[in-house]
Enzyme design. Structure first.
Site, PDB file in Angstrom:
ATOM      1  N   HIS A  66      -6.852  -6.271  -1.791  1.00 12.87           N
ATOM      2  CA  HIS A  66      -5.639  -5.390  -1.481  1.00 12.87           C
ATOM      3  C   HIS A  66      -4.831  -5.847  -0.324  1.00 12.87           C
ATOM      4  CE1 HIS A  66      -3.701  -1.453  -1.054  1.00 12.87           C
ATOM      5  NE2 HIS A  66      -3.702  -1.512   0.026  1.00 12.87           N
TER       6      HIS A  66
ATOM      7  N   SER B 196       0.887  -1.110   0.023  1.00 12.64           N
ATOM      8  CA  SER B 196       0.107   0.091  -0.004  1.00 12.64           C
ATOM      9  C   SER B 196       0.885   1.243  -0.070  1.00 12.64           C
ATOM     10  CB  SER B 196      -0.988  -0.005   1.361  1.00 12.64           C
ATOM     11  OG  SER B 196      -2.157   0.787   0.832  1.00 12.64           O
TER      12      SER B 196
ATOM     13  N   ASP C 274      -8.171  -5.567  -6.375  1.00 13.34           N
ATOM     14  CA  ASP C 274      -7.876  -4.330  -5.361  1.00 13.34           C
ATOM     15  C   ASP C 274      -8.858  -3.379  -5.533  1.00 13.34           C
ATOM     16  OD1 ASP C 274      -6.864  -2.448  -3.863  1.00 13.34           O
ATOM     17  OD2 ASP C 274      -4.934  -2.879  -4.690  1.00 13.34           O
TER      18      ASP C 274
END
Length: 412
Positions: A352, A223, A318
């Site tokens: 994600h 991230s 994601d």
């Protein structure tokens, strides 16, 4: 004879080790319900369940048998553990500390009658691995060192918010690992700008460590932390390999500084574009633009400057941001500059939050930066399979690209 539930190879194992769960001494063709429950570090309870039919010998084997109904579908040996969820919507299973095991209680029921039960202790801290808090000039982190004199390859685990789990599990494999967070230190305000200097200090600290034998450090991040990892590789010496997981190809959210000079402006999300779903969680993916326009090009990280080997990992589902498109843009940029120091992996059905294997699959939870519940994406079985594959890939990648005189890291 009373029913039994067996955990093989043992009721006590490492967090990232698969478990074979079998139920025996049942009646032939008997339907039983297997329930799993675990409590996270905030005291929140997560549960899962599945109903199975015993075979003619009165046995159920989760590595062979699919549930008739329940929290997961199909034959998934670890499906019950990965599918535990909270009764309260949008809860993340918080397990960040390495010293205590992740405990999963398993119980077998015939309707309301409890037949038998067992507890699986999933340890994060392996035998002989040492944990210590490190406070140096510029950073505070948690260091994990394997047993023995070494030498070992060194890794920097960058987390958006501090979690010891991935770092410690990698130390179990024979790496010296320092875990640092971007946002967990209350003394540092990173809402307005971010400085690479503290992460450079962390790299230098690892290279000076007595047990470290690699000439360069590997960095693993997901991230927002993943774009910081790329910036480290592009602007700071001493980084030899980077695993970028569902990050961005640009410097997101706040300007990036190094040695009191701004390196990159910020690619800022447009929060007016987020979408509230029927579940109450927000879809953030439309907010962060693909940095192709002239207005955004200055935010893109010049990864062609990096001499490190790069492993890009993106999830096709994601929902936090378009990590697959960001990965594609980075690959095209490297090709344009004649670089071949990269590998790219796309996991089509994953979301994600790619974690170490056998972590609870989280569809949505509170976002620590956005301050609201968000969707992370992913189809459960595809996401779990991606985590298991990626975990071995990470170890192989670092072992291949961080040369050590006597590298004892092994892929299990």
């Amino acid at each position: 004879m009373a029913a039994c539930v067996f955990l093989f190879p043992s009721a006590r194992c490492l967090f990232d080790e698969p478990l074979q769960v079998t139920m025996t001494r049942l009646k032939p063709n008997q339907e039983v319900e297997l329930r799993a429950s675990a409590t996270d570090e905030k005291g929140k309870c997560f549960r899962s369940w599945a109903v199975y039919r015993a075979d003619h010998a009165g046995q159920v084997d989760l590595s062979r048998d699919a549930p008739l109904r329940g929290s997961y579908r199909g034959v998934q040996p670890m499906g019950l553990l990965c599918s535990i969820t909270s009764e309260v919507s949008h809860k993340y299973f918080l397990k960040t500390q390495a010293l205590s095991p992740h405990q999963v209680n398993l119980s077998v029921h015939d309707r309301d009658l409890l037949l038998t039960q067992e507890t699986n202790h999933r340890c994060i801290l392996g035998n002989g691995v040492q944990r210590q808090t490190v406070t140096e000039a510029g950073f505070t982190g948690v260091l994990f060192t394997p047993p023995g004199p070494g030498p070992f390859a060194a890794l920097l685990d960058l987390c958006t918010f501090l979690s010891e789990k991935r770092a410690c599990l990698l130390a179990n494999k024979g790496f010296v690992v320092l875990s640092l967070s971007l946002y967990s230190d209350p003394k540092v305000d990173r809402d307005t700008e971010l400085h690479l200097d503290q992460y450079e200090e962390a790299v230098l600290y690892l290279l000076r460590h007595a047990k470290v034998g690699s000439a360069e450090v590997g960095v693993v991040a997901r991230s927002k932390a993943a774009d910081v990892a790329l910036s480290l590789a592009a602007f700071v010496r001493g980084v030899g390999a980077v695993v970028w997981i569902n990050g961005c190809c640009a410097n997101v959210e706040v300007p990036l500084f190094y040695r009191q000079r701004q390196l990159l402006p910020a690619l800022r999300p447009d929060m007016s574009k987020i979408i509230k779903t029927d579940s109450g969680a927000y879809l953030l993916k439309p907010a962060t633009p693909i940095p192709c326009s002239e207005a955004h090009l200055q935010t893109v990280i010049p990864i062609e400057k990096a001499s490190a080997q790069l492993l890009f990992v993106a999830s096709g589902d994601d929902l936090h941001w378009d990590s697959a498109a960001f990965m594609e843009q980075m690959v095209e940029r490297l090709k344009l500059h004649g670089k071949n120091n990269y590998e790219a992996i796309l996991y089509p059905g994953a979301g994600h939050l790619l974690e170490p294997p056998f972590s609870p699959f989280i569809v949505s939870s509170f976002h620590g930066v956005a301050k609201t519940a968000v969707l992370w994406g992913g189809e459960a079985s595809a996401h779990v399979a991606a985590e298991e594959h990626l975990w071995k890939k990470i170890q192989e990648f670092f072992r291949a690209n961080l040369k050590c005189d006597a590298n004892q890291a092994k892929v299990n």
